[in-house]
Design a protein around this motif. Structure first.
Motif, mmCIF file in Angstrom:
data_model
loop_
_atom_site.group_PDB
_atom_site.id
_atom_site.type_symbol
_atom_site.label_atom_id
_atom_site.label_comp_id
_atom_site.label_asym_id
_atom_site.label_seq_id
_atom_site.Cartn_x
_atom_site.Cartn_y
_atom_site.Cartn_z
ATOM 1 N N GLY A 1 -6.020 1.619 4.783
ATOM 2 C CA GLY A 1 -6.247 1.172 6.152
ATOM 3 C C GLY A 1 -6.163 -0.332 6.322
ATOM 4 O O GLY A 1 -6.130 -0.835 7.454
ATOM 5 N N ASP A 2 -6.098 -1.063 5.217
ATOM 6 C CA ASP A 2 -6.004 -2.526 5.243
ATOM 7 C C ASP A 2 -4.527 -2.913 5.171
ATOM 8 O O ASP A 2 -3.947 -3.021 4.095
ATOM 9 C CB ASP A 2 -6.778 -3.109 4.059
ATOM 10 N N GLY B 1 10.701 9.102 8.398
ATOM 11 C CA GLY B 1 9.630 9.099 9.387
ATOM 12 C C GLY B 1 8.238 8.987 8.803
ATOM 13 O O GLY B 1 7.251 9.336 9.456
ATOM 14 N N ILE B 2 8.114 8.493 7.570
ATOM 15 C CA ILE B 2 6.806 8.330 6.934
ATOM 16 C C ILE B 2 6.369 6.873 7.092
ATOM 17 O O ILE B 2 7.046 5.959 6.607
ATOM 18 C CB ILE B 2 6.857 8.706 5.441
ATOM 19 N N SER B 3 5.258 6.651 7.744
ATOM 20 C CA SER B 3 4.777 5.288 7.974
ATOM 21 C C SER B 3 4.321 4.651 6.668
ATOM 22 O O SER B 3 4.061 5.339 5.673
ATOM 23 C CB SER B 3 3.613 5.294 8.966
ATOM 24 N N ASN B 4 4.210 3.329 6.680
ATOM 25 C CA ASN B 4 3.750 2.623 5.480
ATOM 26 C C ASN B 4 2.356 3.083 5.065
ATOM 27 O O ASN B 4 2.070 3.257 3.876
ATOM 28 C CB ASN B 4 3.740 1.116 5.728
ATOM 29 N N LYS B 5 1.483 3.288 6.044
ATOM 30 C CA LYS B 5 0.116 3.723 5.737
ATOM 31 C C LYS B 5 0.124 5.114 5.124
ATOM 32 O O LYS B 5 -0.575 5.375 4.135
ATOM 33 C CB LYS B 5 -0.732 3.704 7.008
ATOM 34 N N GLU B 6 0.924 5.994 5.700
ATOM 35 C CA GLU B 6 0.985 7.361 5.189
ATOM 36 C C GLU B 6 1.576 7.389 3.785
ATOM 37 O O GLU B 6 1.072 8.087 2.898
ATOM 38 C CB GLU B 6 1.821 8.229 6.126
ATOM 39 N N LEU B 7 2.639 6.619 3.571
ATOM 40 C CA LEU B 7 3.251 6.592 2.245
ATOM 41 C C LEU B 7 2.293 6.006 1.216
ATOM 42 O O LEU B 7 2.208 6.495 0.084
ATOM 43 C CB LEU B 7 4.551 5.784 2.280
ATOM 44 N N ALA B 8 1.567 4.963 1.617
ATOM 45 C CA ALA B 8 0.590 4.374 0.699
ATOM 46 C C ALA B 8 -0.447 5.408 0.275
ATOM 47 O O ALA B 8 -0.863 5.456 -0.888
ATOM 48 C CB ALA B 8 -0.086 3.172 1.351
#
Length: 321
Positions: A48-49, A21-28
């Protein structure tokens, strides 16, 4: 199985999104480095990009993804484990985290590494060692396995992943995964006795772990941290902008750990490992008017930032005898 256009990094992001359940943005935000690149911007400042993250990180061609884009893989793994254990409505246990890496969800990482012409035998052997009764607690096993998973995904190199995992295990827990000895019937009962866990602080400099953990001894009372902290068990490995006696950390009678400022010049912030929220332990002296000092809870996965120069990652484990 994975398709030919998948990369280890893409599988890392995909697996943690689907099963954690970790989004790509959060994982980044958890794995990218805060060190500036040649253009003056750090990788983590670009989370954020979506186009940049997708093109230069998640779907970057094999061989083009540079290690300088990432922070220390051990630090990233501990952050990820903390998030997985605190997901609202779908929190994972340590066993769940380990199964995510070593079980069926993590099989796609092995598949993509094979597709990238990597020999995954040693990768599987590492997971086998962790699956056995090797003396690690379930929390430690989940963290070490996540270091393996993250470093393999970010580097695309099995040998590099194994080196990072062994270094993390040695640095954080004072030992490396070894072959489990054959246990007799008498020793089987002893193996069920799990050592008591302790809280520790890992110094992080420029995204990399520096030195061994500072294990906190609750029996000595509060542990002081500061540039001139000289009492036994105190911690003085800090930057030049940290006060002589900057903060203290202790465990209460119920077993909970807390941090509190000691009137430092440049203040302390705690970053919650589960939510990423910043909590002011003590503001800088110039901003302290009206501030009422009170203890702030400290948990594994949190980060303590003293002034601007000094960061400690909070871990939990069994100190080396």
């Amino acid at each position: 199985m994975v398709t030919n256009d998948k990369t280890p990094c893409a599988v890392l992001f995909e697996t943690l999104k689907k099963h954690g359940g970790i989004s790509n943005k959060e994982l980044a935000s958890l794995v990218l480095s805060g060190r500036p690149l040649s253009d003056g911007r750090s990788p983590v400042s670009r989370v954020g990009d979506r186009t940049w993250v997708s093109r230069f990180i998640v779907h970057a061609p094999i061989g083009s993804l540079q290690e300088r884009y990432f922070c220390d893989f051990g630090v990233s793994a501990l952050r990820i484990v903390a998030r997985l254990k605190s997901r609202e409505g779908r929190a994972l246990s340590s066993e769940d985290v380990f199964d995510l890496v070593a079980g069926e969800p993590g099989r796609s990482m092995q598949d993509v590494l094979v597709a990238c012409h990597q020999d995954v035998t040693v990768y599987r052997n590492m997971l086998d060692r962790l699956s056995e009764k090797s003396g690690y607690t379930v929390d430690e096993r989940s963290e070490i396995a996540m270091v393996l998973f993250v470093s393999a995904g970010c580097s695309g190199n099995v040998r590099k992943a194994i080196e990072c995992t062994l270094d993390f295990s040695q640095s954080a827990y004072g030992r490396r995964p070894v072959t489990s000895p054959m246990a007799s019937s008498d020793s089987a009962a002893d193996s069920s006795q799990v050592p008591a866990l302790s809280l520790g602080l890992l110094r992080v400099v420029d995204g990399y772990v520096v030195g061994a953990p500072y294990w906190l001894d609750s029996s000595v009372g509060a542990v002081e941290i500061g540039a001139l902290a000289s009492e036994e068990h105190s911690i003085s490995s800090v930057g030049s902008d940290v006060s002589a006696l900057h903060m203290r950390i202790w465990r209460d009678e119920e077993g909970f750990w807390f941090a509190e400022g000691l009137g430092s010049s440049n203040g302390t912030v705690l970053v919650n490992g589960a939510s990423g929220e910043s909590v002011v332990v003590e503001p800088p002296h110039a901003e302290r008017e009206g501030f009422v000092s009170k203890p702030v809870a400290v948990r594994p996965g949190d980060e303590l930032i003293l002034a601007k120069s000094t960061k400690f990652l909070v871990i939990e484990g069994v100190p080396e005898p």
